[in-house]
Design a protein around this motif. Structure first.
Motif, PDB file in Angstrom:
ATOM      1  N   ARG A 184      52.590  12.343  58.693  1.00  0.00           N
ATOM      2  CA  ARG A 184      51.965  11.053  58.999  1.00  0.00           C
ATOM      3  C   ARG A 184      52.063  10.119  57.790  1.00  0.00           C
ATOM      4  O   ARG A 184      52.294   8.912  57.937  1.00  0.00           O
ATOM      5  CB  ARG A 184      50.520  11.272  59.438  1.00  0.00           C
ATOM      6  CG  ARG A 184      50.450  11.980  60.794  1.00  0.00           C
ATOM      7  CD  ARG A 184      49.099  12.558  61.090  1.00  0.00           C
ATOM      8  NE  ARG A 184      48.123  11.507  61.356  1.00  0.00           N
ATOM      9  CZ  ARG A 184      46.847  11.750  61.656  1.00  0.00           C
ATOM     10  NH1 ARG A 184      46.412  13.005  61.751  1.00  0.00           N
ATOM     11  NH2 ARG A 184      46.030  10.752  61.894  1.00  0.00           N
ATOM     12  N   VAL A 185      51.894  10.678  56.591  1.00  0.00           N
ATOM     13  CA  VAL A 185      52.078   9.885  55.366  1.00  0.00           C
ATOM     14  C   VAL A 185      53.538   9.458  55.246  1.00  0.00           C
ATOM     15  O   VAL A 185      53.831   8.294  54.941  1.00  0.00           O
ATOM     16  CB  VAL A 185      51.634  10.678  54.115  1.00  0.00           C
ATOM     17  CG1 VAL A 185      52.028   9.944  52.835  1.00  0.00           C
ATOM     18  CG2 VAL A 185      50.132  10.936  54.138  1.00  0.00           C
ATOM     19  N   ARG A 199      48.664   9.978  65.295  1.00  0.00           N
ATOM     20  CA  ARG A 199      48.314  11.334  65.713  1.00  0.00           C
ATOM     21  C   ARG A 199      49.598  12.142  65.865  1.00  0.00           C
ATOM     22  O   ARG A 199      50.594  11.667  66.405  1.00  0.00           O
ATOM     23  CB  ARG A 199      47.572  11.291  67.048  1.00  0.00           C
ATOM     24  CG  ARG A 199      47.268  12.670  67.585  1.00  0.00           C
ATOM     25  CD  ARG A 199      46.702  12.604  68.982  1.00  0.00           C
ATOM     26  NE  ARG A 199      46.782  13.905  69.592  1.00  0.00           N
ATOM     27  CZ  ARG A 199      45.780  14.496  70.217  1.00  0.00           C
ATOM     28  NH1 ARG A 199      44.634  13.877  70.340  1.00  0.00           N
ATOM     29  NH2 ARG A 199      45.940  15.679  70.743  1.00  0.00           N
ATOM     30  N   LEU A 200      49.557  13.401  65.400  1.00  0.00           N
ATOM     31  CA  LEU A 200      50.753  14.236  65.455  1.00  0.00           C
ATOM     32  C   LEU A 200      50.351  15.659  65.818  1.00  0.00           C
ATOM     33  O   LEU A 200      49.684  16.346  65.050  1.00  0.00           O
ATOM     34  CB  LEU A 200      51.475  14.209  64.105  1.00  0.00           C
ATOM     35  CG  LEU A 200      52.870  14.780  64.064  1.00  0.00           C
ATOM     36  CD1 LEU A 200      53.796  14.065  65.046  1.00  0.00           C
ATOM     37  CD2 LEU A 200      53.434  14.693  62.656  1.00  0.00           C
ATOM     38  N   VAL A 226      58.321  16.482  68.258  1.00  0.00           N
ATOM     39  CA  VAL A 226      59.466  15.811  67.654  1.00  0.00           C
ATOM     40  C   VAL A 226      59.183  14.311  67.639  1.00  0.00           C
ATOM     41  O   VAL A 226      58.769  13.739  68.652  1.00  0.00           O
ATOM     42  CB  VAL A 226      60.757  16.079  68.469  1.00  0.00           C
ATOM     43  CG1 VAL A 226      61.937  15.310  67.870  1.00  0.00           C
ATOM     44  CG2 VAL A 226      61.054  17.572  68.531  1.00  0.00           C
ATOM     45  N   SER A 227      59.418  13.692  66.491  1.00  0.00           N
ATOM     46  CA  SER A 227      59.295  12.242  66.344  1.00  0.00           C
ATOM     47  C   SER A 227      60.560  11.744  65.668  1.00  0.00           C
ATOM     48  O   SER A 227      61.214  12.497  64.939  1.00  0.00           O
ATOM     49  CB  SER A 227      58.067  11.879  65.501  1.00  0.00           C
ATOM     50  OG  SER A 227      56.881  12.361  66.105  1.00  0.00           O
ATOM     51  N   GLN A 278      60.975   5.185  66.562  1.00  0.00           N
ATOM     52  CA  GLN A 278      61.776   5.188  67.780  1.00  0.00           C
ATOM     53  C   GLN A 278      61.160   6.098  68.852  1.00  0.00           C
ATOM     54  O   GLN A 278      61.266   5.808  70.045  1.00  0.00           O
ATOM     55  CB  GLN A 278      63.205   5.670  67.481  1.00  0.00           C
ATOM     56  CG  GLN A 278      63.984   4.699  66.662  1.00  0.00           C
ATOM     57  CD  GLN A 278      65.375   5.171  66.309  1.00  0.00           C
ATOM     58  OE1 GLN A 278      66.002   4.596  65.462  1.00  0.00           O
ATOM     59  NE2 GLN A 278      65.875   6.224  66.932  1.00  0.00           N
ATOM     60  N   ARG A 279      60.544   7.187  68.426  1.00  0.00           N
ATOM     61  CA  ARG A 279      59.908   8.122  69.358  1.00  0.00           C
ATOM     62  C   ARG A 279      58.780   8.805  68.574  1.00  0.00           C
ATOM     63  O   ARG A 279      58.941   9.100  67.401  1.00  0.00           O
ATOM     64  CB  ARG A 279      60.920   9.169  69.810  1.00  0.00           C
ATOM     65  CG  ARG A 279      60.344  10.155  70.785  1.00  0.00           C
ATOM     66  CD  ARG A 279      61.314  11.217  71.278  1.00  0.00           C
ATOM     67  NE  ARG A 279      62.715  10.900  71.062  1.00  0.00           N
ATOM     68  CZ  ARG A 279      63.671  11.796  71.015  1.00  0.00           C
ATOM     69  NH1 ARG A 279      63.394  13.072  71.159  1.00  0.00           N
ATOM     70  NH2 ARG A 279      64.936  11.446  70.828  1.00  0.00           N
ATOM     71  N   TRP A 280      57.662   9.043  69.260  1.00  0.00           N
ATOM     72  CA  TRP A 280      56.533   9.633  68.536  1.00  0.00           C
ATOM     73  C   TRP A 280      55.861  10.739  69.342  1.00  0.00           C
ATOM     74  O   TRP A 280      55.581  10.575  70.522  1.00  0.00           O
ATOM     75  CB  TRP A 280      55.496   8.557  68.182  1.00  0.00           C
ATOM     76  CG  TRP A 280      54.495   9.100  67.218  1.00  0.00           C
ATOM     77  CD1 TRP A 280      53.206   9.467  67.492  1.00  0.00           C
ATOM     78  CD2 TRP A 280      54.710   9.415  65.849  1.00  0.00           C
ATOM     79  NE1 TRP A 280      52.613   9.976  66.374  1.00  0.00           N
ATOM     80  CE2 TRP A 280      53.520   9.951  65.352  1.00  0.00           C
ATOM     81  CE3 TRP A 280      55.810   9.289  64.992  1.00  0.00           C
ATOM     82  CZ2 TRP A 280      53.391  10.373  64.012  1.00  0.00           C
ATOM     83  CZ3 TRP A 280      55.684   9.704  63.679  1.00  0.00           C
ATOM     84  CH2 TRP A 280      54.484  10.231  63.209  1.00  0.00           C
ATOM     85  N   ASN A 281      55.599  11.846  68.653  1.00  0.00           N
ATOM     86  CA  ASN A 281      54.758  12.931  69.164  1.00  0.00           C
ATOM     87  C   ASN A 281      55.269  13.492  70.493  1.00  0.00           C
ATOM     88  O   ASN A 281      54.492  13.881  71.347  1.00  0.00           O
ATOM     89  CB  ASN A 281      53.306  12.439  69.298  1.00  0.00           C
ATOM     90  CG  ASN A 281      52.297  13.545  69.119  1.00  0.00           C
ATOM     91  OD1 ASN A 281      52.553  14.548  68.463  1.00  0.00           O
ATOM     92  ND2 ASN A 281      51.133  13.373  69.727  1.00  0.00           N
TER      93      ASN A 281
END
Length: 185
Positions: free
Chosen positions: A144-145, A162-163, A168-169, A181-184
């Motif tokens: 996240r950092v 949030r992760l 995959v992100s 482009q894509r998260w969690n």
């Protein structure tokens, strides 16, 4: 510039499922963590990576292996935020003595500062520049950092990403602007 930086959070451990802060304690994946980490192989199949890095912690290295990347290069800068005296504790337990505590807003006694964590993850971002596509296996707070720093935001902005485990992100670019482009997923 890196065109894409793929992030994978490690699979579930006994402590992650219980909400316990885990940095230097080197825990294995749970049976469920192994199963879900193995499913990452299908999600990453067909992707070509010019650089594959992993945190040196067992849970991240095992996730990389199960996901089909046993040769991932350990990188100490991808280790989780060191929680110091709060290692193994949950946020509610810490808040018994430090009301309102979060890793994003309060120090971790005996652990790393936000500046130290940010400096480490800045090195990861810098080390992936010039690579077409990189993949890193790491930990919830550290990734996240890394995302905040990729976007040019302060470390504390990581609170907004949030992760979950074994997700995959993808970080990338829209023209010259760094983006998610894509998260969690």
């Amino acid at each position: 510039m890196t065109s894409e930086l793929w992030l994978v959070r490690h699979g579930e451990t006994a402590w992650s499922s219980a909400g316990r802060h885990t940095s230097t304690t080197d825990l294995p994946l749970t049976e469920e963590g192994e199963r879900v980490a193995s499913s990452l192989a299908a999600r990453l199949a067909g992707q070509e990576f010019d650089l594959v890095l992993t945190s040196p912690r067992l849970r991240a290295r095992r996730t990389a292996e199960l996901a089909g990347f046993p040769g991932a290069e350990p990188n100490e800068d991808l280790a989780e935020w060191a929680y110091g005296d709060y290692e193994g504790l949950t946020t509610p337990q810490i808040r018994e003595s430090v009301p309102g505590w979060t890793v994003w807003t309060h120090p971790s006694v005996g652990g790393e500062t936000a500046q130290e964590v940010g400096d480490r993850l800045d090195r990861v971002v810098a080390g992936t520049r010039g690579v077409e596509r990189a993949l890193v296996f790491g930990h919830g707070h550290a990734l996240r950092v890394l995302t905040a720093r990729w976007l040019g935001l302060p470390v504390a902005a990581g609170a907004h990403f949030r992760l979950d485990t074994a997700t995959v992100s993808v970080l990338g670019w829209e023209r010259e602007t760094p983006v998610i482009q894509r998260w969690n997923a």
